[in-house]
Scaffold this active site. Structure first.
Site, short mmCIF file in Angstrom:
data_model
loop_
_atom_site.label_atom_id
_atom_site.label_comp_id
_atom_site.label_asym_id
_atom_site.label_seq_id
_atom_site.Cartn_x
_atom_site.Cartn_y
_atom_site.Cartn_z
N LEU A 15 81.53 -39.24 89.61
CA LEU A 15 80.50 -40.36 89.57
C LEU A 15 79.55 -40.19 90.66
O LEU A 15 79.45 -41.14 91.59
CB LEU A 15 81.19 -41.75 89.45
CG LEU A 15 81.29 -42.31 87.96
CD1 LEU A 15 81.82 -43.59 88.04
CD2 LEU A 15 80.30 -42.30 87.10
N HIS A 16 78.76 -39.26 90.71
CA HIS A 16 77.69 -39.06 91.74
C HIS A 16 76.48 -39.68 91.40
O HIS A 16 76.36 -40.75 90.20
CB HIS A 16 77.57 -37.47 91.98
CG HIS A 16 76.63 -37.01 93.02
ND1 HIS A 16 76.47 -37.79 93.99
CD2 HIS A 16 75.65 -36.00 92.90
CE1 HIS A 16 75.41 -37.22 94.69
NE2 HIS A 16 74.90 -36.05 94.11
#
Lengths: 94, 530
Positions: A15-16
């Site tokens: 979850l960048h």
């Protein structure tokens, strides 16, 4: 209406920044409240807040548990699980 | 009243006379109102204003820069970001301190991550923090007016690139003639003086003779007249030299010397005629794009292709990303290194980020199908680094072949700028060598190029440096490999004779220095070195 679902992060970066933004944008299209957690018992994070989603720092291989409450909760959970499974539509080298 | 004269060191030659414009550091002051309600309203207004500015700059950006700005917009627009700050204000905190503390806490969370991807986002959060703080305190990057003598402690390259420097000059208190802004100033013909230790803020007007490192604050009418006469003489002398700029460079005894260009930005080429040079000896890719990170493969391909097409059949040497040292890239270069010049920079950094490196090598191999592109690797210190790059290039070429994408495997050369490479050059199997004299000099004499007090030690015609240059040139001659020199020394008329004596036959320099370098070459008579 209460709905739950889960999906594993299989995209390269977890979850960048970009996936987080896509997740929150998708979540905001639903009226229902949507939260997610890294374990089935929480702690729960508002999936509509990019700041809060980024604070989770979920990395590749983590399982995201979703829960949603509201009229369109079912569709919301399906949409988010699907987005995670589609690797957030990011093209990545194999 | 007599005028004040201040002396510094020349970073880029030229004359300028104009009003002094001070660029103040991005620091403002904040007067708290004492009322939590007002403090909260001020913070809300500052966030709204920073958001509007961000959205506007996002409209002008593209590629990765646009992504980065977009991320900042989304974060700043999320009420959760300022939640802690507004709580602190309710509890009696000042808006500026509440915001700084809340963001520092947020930033610390990112820095704590074990993953580089998340740690790298700390720089975005810092940027967001500064944007809102500046709105609160009224500090901002002012636009620089045309025709001014610009005075600052230091100036970031991004602000230099965003400024129209017509009839302007740049005076810095710190900095050095080999800093990045100085390189840009020489390339664009902007007079620049560094290491000025006088009270520059005292006057309203300044006359600058940058070649002499001289600044006259509030010159008298007589001084202005003298200045105008000198300037006119200089301009005429330059015009004479400029007339010969299209002729090939020949020494007094007729030996042909290759004169190549150093460029940082394809826009520099627009005003230039390929006939003035024998090719491009150095394209710096880190400054090529003004965004916050390397753009994607297609965008890079377009830029490299444009440069190669300008050069036609002339060789075009493109250096892979050379960040680190004095050229940080937020999110890519490490922060807080105790000595960045001995740290993760140049090829060390790109090998540590293979995805970034592969994207650049792919774009270069694809662009090479459209021109005489050669690829040069910076900061090679040991042979295994060069071998690792060659292996990556092999993989990338194979990949492009499999994908059926048009490409050509470009020659792979290396910068010789680390003493270990210059000393044992025979151990490095590169297709060509280019001596990076700026870094080579500073590593050989152990004098930092950003430290004005020791910059006088860092001379390219120091015996130890010249011996290393001879070593590299001799190896090139023995093995029939091309050797060029692309540091500032290559365009310095005072150093060029020494380089020619060492056997250097290819000099790469800023476009603005070509005319005077050709004149220096023409005045030189070669005698046998042996």
């Amino acid at each position: 209406m209460n709905e739950m679902g889960q999906a594993m992060l299989i995209n390269a970066v977890g979850l960048h920044a970009r996936p987080s933004v896509k997740l929150t944008q998708a979540a905001k299209t639903f009226a229902a409240s949507i939260e997610f957690a890294l374990s089935p018992d929480g702690p729960w994070t508002d999936a509509k807040s990019p700041v809060k989603v980024m604070r989770v720092k979920a990395s590749k291989g983590a399982t995201l548990y979703f829960r949603s409450e509201g009229a369109d909760a079912g569709a919301a959970v399906r949409a988010l699980v699907d987005l995670v499974n589609r690797k957030f539509d990011e093209d990545e080298p194999a | 009243m007599s005028a004040m004269r201040i002396h510094g060191r020349c970073a880029a030659p030229g004359f300028a006379l104009g009003p002094i414009h001070r660029v103040v550091a991005r620091r403002g002051s904040y007067q708290p109102s004492g009322s939590p309600k007002t403090e909260a309203a001020r913070l809300a207004a500052a966030i709204a204003s920073a958001l509007a500015t961000l959205e506007a700059s996002m409209g002008e950006a593209n590629g990765e820069a646009r992504d980065m700005l977009g991320f900042q917009v989304v974060m700043l627009a999320d009420a959760a970001l300022a939640e802690r700050a507004f709580h602190a204000i309710e509890a009696g905190d000042r808006a500026d301190q509440a915001w700084a503390t809340a963001l520092d806490q947020e930033i610390a969370g990112y820095l704590d991550s074990t993953e580089e991807y998340f740690r790298a986002r700390a720089s975005d959060l810092r940027d967001i923090k500064a944007r809102v703080s500046d709105c609160l305190t009224g500090a901002s990057q002012q636009a620089i007016p045309r025709g001014a003598v610009v005075v600052a402690d230091d100036l970031p390259p991004s602000q230099f690139l965003a400024t129209d420097w017509t009839d302007s000059a740049l005076l810095l208190r710190s900095g050095s003639p080999t800093s990045h802004v100085a390189i840009l100033a020489r390339a664009r013909g902007v007079p620049m003086v560094v290491g000025l230790n006088g009270d520059l803020a005292a006057g309203r007007f300044a006359a600058v003779d940058a070649a002499a490192g001289a600044v006259i604050i509030d010159p008298s009418p007589e001084e202005r007249q003298l200045f105008a006469v000198r300037r006119q003489a200089e301009v005429e002398a330059r015009r004479d030299v400029a007339l010969r700029v299209n002729e090939p460079a020949l020494t007094a005894n007729g030996e042909r010397i290759s004169v190549l260009l150093n460029i940082s930005d394809p826009r520099e080429l627009e005003a230039l005629d390929p006939a003035t040079c024998d090719g491009i000896g150095l394209v710096r890719t880190e400054l090529l794009f003004e965004g916050r990170s390397l753009p994607d493969e297609e965008r890079q391909l377009a830029v490299y292709r444009r440069i190669a097409e300008w050069a036609g059949s002339l060789p075009t040497t493109i250096r892979t990303l050379d960040a680190g040292g004095d050229k940080p890239i937020p999110g890519l270069t490490p922060e807080g290194e105790s000595n960045p010049f001995l740290g993760l920079r140049g090829v060390r950094l790109t090998l540590a980020h293979p995805q970034v490196f592969r994207t650049q090598l792919r774009a270069l191999a694809r662009a090479a199908a459209h021109g005489a592109i050669e690829v040069m690797i910076p900061m090679i210190a040991v042979p295994r680094e060069l071998n690792a790059v060659r292996k990556l290039m092999d993989e990338v070429v194979l990949e492009l072949e499999r994908e059926g994408k048009q490409h050509r495997r470009p020659p792979l050369g290396m910068m010789v700028e680390v003493p270990s490479a210059a000393i044992a050059i025979d151990r490095f199997d590169a297709d060509f060598y280019s001596i990076g004299s700026n870094d080579l000099v500073q590593y050989v004499v152990a004098a930092g190029r950003d430290i004005a007090a020791v910059a006088d030690l860092a001379k390219a015609d120091e015996e130890a440096v010249l011996r290393l240059i001879v070593n590299v040139v001799d190896h090139g001659v023995r093995t029939s490999r091309k050797v060029s020199l692309c540091g500032d020394a290559g365009g310095d008329p005072a150093i060029i004779p020494a380089l020619l004596i060492c056997g250097v036959r290819q000099l790469s320099m800023s476009p603005a220095l070509v005319a005077s370098a050709k004149a220096a070459i023409a005045a030189f008579r070669m005698t046998s070195r042996d």
